[in-house]
Design an enzyme around this catalytic site. Structure first.
Site, PDB file in Angstrom:
ATOM      1  N   SER A  47     -20.776   3.877   8.391  1.00  0.00           N
ATOM      2  CA  SER A  47     -19.965   4.067   7.194  1.00  0.00           C
ATOM      3  C   SER A  47     -20.605   3.387   5.970  1.00  0.00           C
ATOM      4  O   SER A  47     -21.692   3.772   5.555  1.00  0.00           O
ATOM      5  CB  SER A  47     -18.541   3.581   7.432  1.00  0.00           C
ATOM      6  OG  SER A  47     -17.646   4.222   6.544  1.00  0.00           O
ATOM      7  N   LYS A  64       5.443   3.381  -7.126  1.00  0.00           N
ATOM      8  CA  LYS A  64       5.001   1.995  -7.259  1.00  0.00           C
ATOM      9  C   LYS A  64       4.830   1.315  -5.908  1.00  0.00           C
ATOM     10  O   LYS A  64       3.997   0.417  -5.762  1.00  0.00           O
ATOM     11  CB  LYS A  64       6.003   1.216  -8.129  1.00  0.00           C
ATOM     12  CG  LYS A  64       5.585  -0.223  -8.415  1.00  0.00           C
ATOM     13  CD  LYS A  64       4.227  -0.281  -9.118  1.00  0.00           C
ATOM     14  CE  LYS A  64       3.805  -1.717  -9.363  1.00  0.00           C
ATOM     15  NZ  LYS A  64       2.422  -1.812  -9.845  1.00  0.00           N
TER      16      LYS A  64
END
Length: 337
Positions: free
Chosen positions: A149, A201
């Protein structure tokens, strides 16, 4: 003149000569001391020491860099606990030093990492490509047990990548995870009170299920980062996007498979990579070195603290809590941190 006057004149002349000699010696000493002090200050300001691994020409050198562990900027490590592992700021400092040091002609980058943060990996990539473009200094990568990765992301711009037969690499992609313990908390009568300024949020909140709209927002972000990952491999490995996407589905592979997929160039250990670097760039007589840092009293004290408390489970948990982020974030990462 009488004898006394002659004696006084000789003494005066002798004093003058001695005075001139003393002043000259003092001036030379002062200049040398100032120069040495300046050199020491420059070295201290860089914060880097050098350890010679193989003797050779001091004007033609190969720097050995190492990324070992998860690629994360965890900030200043606790002096009390003295955490050991990858140090993001220190690694970037090494890259900056290589860029400025004209005696460094090439770099061997040793990577043994499961990857890490999207931002940190991109920062390393940007600095490596900047060095290559501005100075022409080549990078050869030696992959260790794992370069997956983000570990592959930072290796992609290298002129050549070498793997071991058993290297785990690939895992090309982006991941973002959190844990949802809302039902478990409800079972025990735990109520979470959330006041927020907008509907998203508390996106990826661990206390409730994610909505389809929230999942779509996050997926778009991950798709952008995934495309960046694909693009840097396309450029670094001179592959088509179709070729990259064929293996950029998160799969891991061993060294042989990586070479067959054109994600690596050859099989070899670190000493083989160094030999190739010497031969390919006429660096047979080059000095090989690595960077380090001087141990301060704080770091020495941390060693004492570690030896006192040992690596028990409570200390490890406390270290983890004090040094790792708790908020979910995008990662170029394979496996656990």
């Amino acid at each position: 003149m009488n004898t006394k006057r002659w004696i006084a004149l000789v003494i005066a002349a002798a004093v003058l000569v001695v005075s001139l000699l003393v002043n000259s010696v003092f001036t030379i000493f002062q200049n040398d001391f100032t120069q040495n002090l300046d050199e020491m200050m420059i070295e201290q300001s860089s914060g880097l020491d050098e350890t010679v691994l193989e003797d050779g020409s001091a004007n033609s050198r190969i720097a050995v860099l190492e990324v070992n562990g998860a690629i994360q900027d965890t900030g200043e490590a606790s002096p009390l606990l003295g955490t050991v592992g990858y140090n993001h700021e220190f690694f970037l400092q090494q890259l900056e030093q290589i860029k400025m040091d004209d005696t460094v002609k090439a770099v061997m980058l040793k990577v043994d990492s499961p990857g890490g943060g999207v931002v940190e990996s991109a920062k390393i990539y940007d600095q490596i490509t900047e060095i290559q473009e501005e100075t022409g200094k080549p990078f050869y990568v030696s992959m260790g047990a794992m370069a997956a990765s983000g570990g592959y992301y930072i290796a992609a711009p290298a002129e050549k990548i070498f793997v071991n037969q058993e290297t785990l690499t690939g895992s090309i992609g982006v991941i973002m995870q959190s844990i949802n313990y809302g039902e478990l908390a409800e079972r025990y009568g735990v109520d979470f009170v959330t006041i927020k300024s907008g509907p998203y949020k508390d996106i990826m909140s661990p206390t409730r299920e994610m909505t389809d709209e929230e999942r779509a927002l996050l997926q778009e972000m991950l798709d952008d980062s995934y495309q960046n990952f694909v693009d840097i491999i396309v450029e670094g490995r001179d592959m088509s996007e179709e070729e990259v996407r064929a293996v950029a589905d998160g799969r891991i592979m061993n060294g042989r498979q990586a070479v067959e997929a054109n994600l690596a160039d050859d099989i070899g250990y670190a000493e083989d990579v160094l030999a190739h670097l010497r031969n390919d760039f006429d660096l047979e007589n080059a000095e090989v070195f690595e960077y380090g840092t001087s141990q301060s009293w704080a770091s020495l004290f941390s060693v004492k603290v570690q030896s006192l408390f040992g690596a028990d489970l409570e200390t490890q948990m406390l270290t983890k809590l004090m040094t790792e982020y708790s908020a979910p974030r995008m990662m170029y990462l394979y496996g656990d941190k």
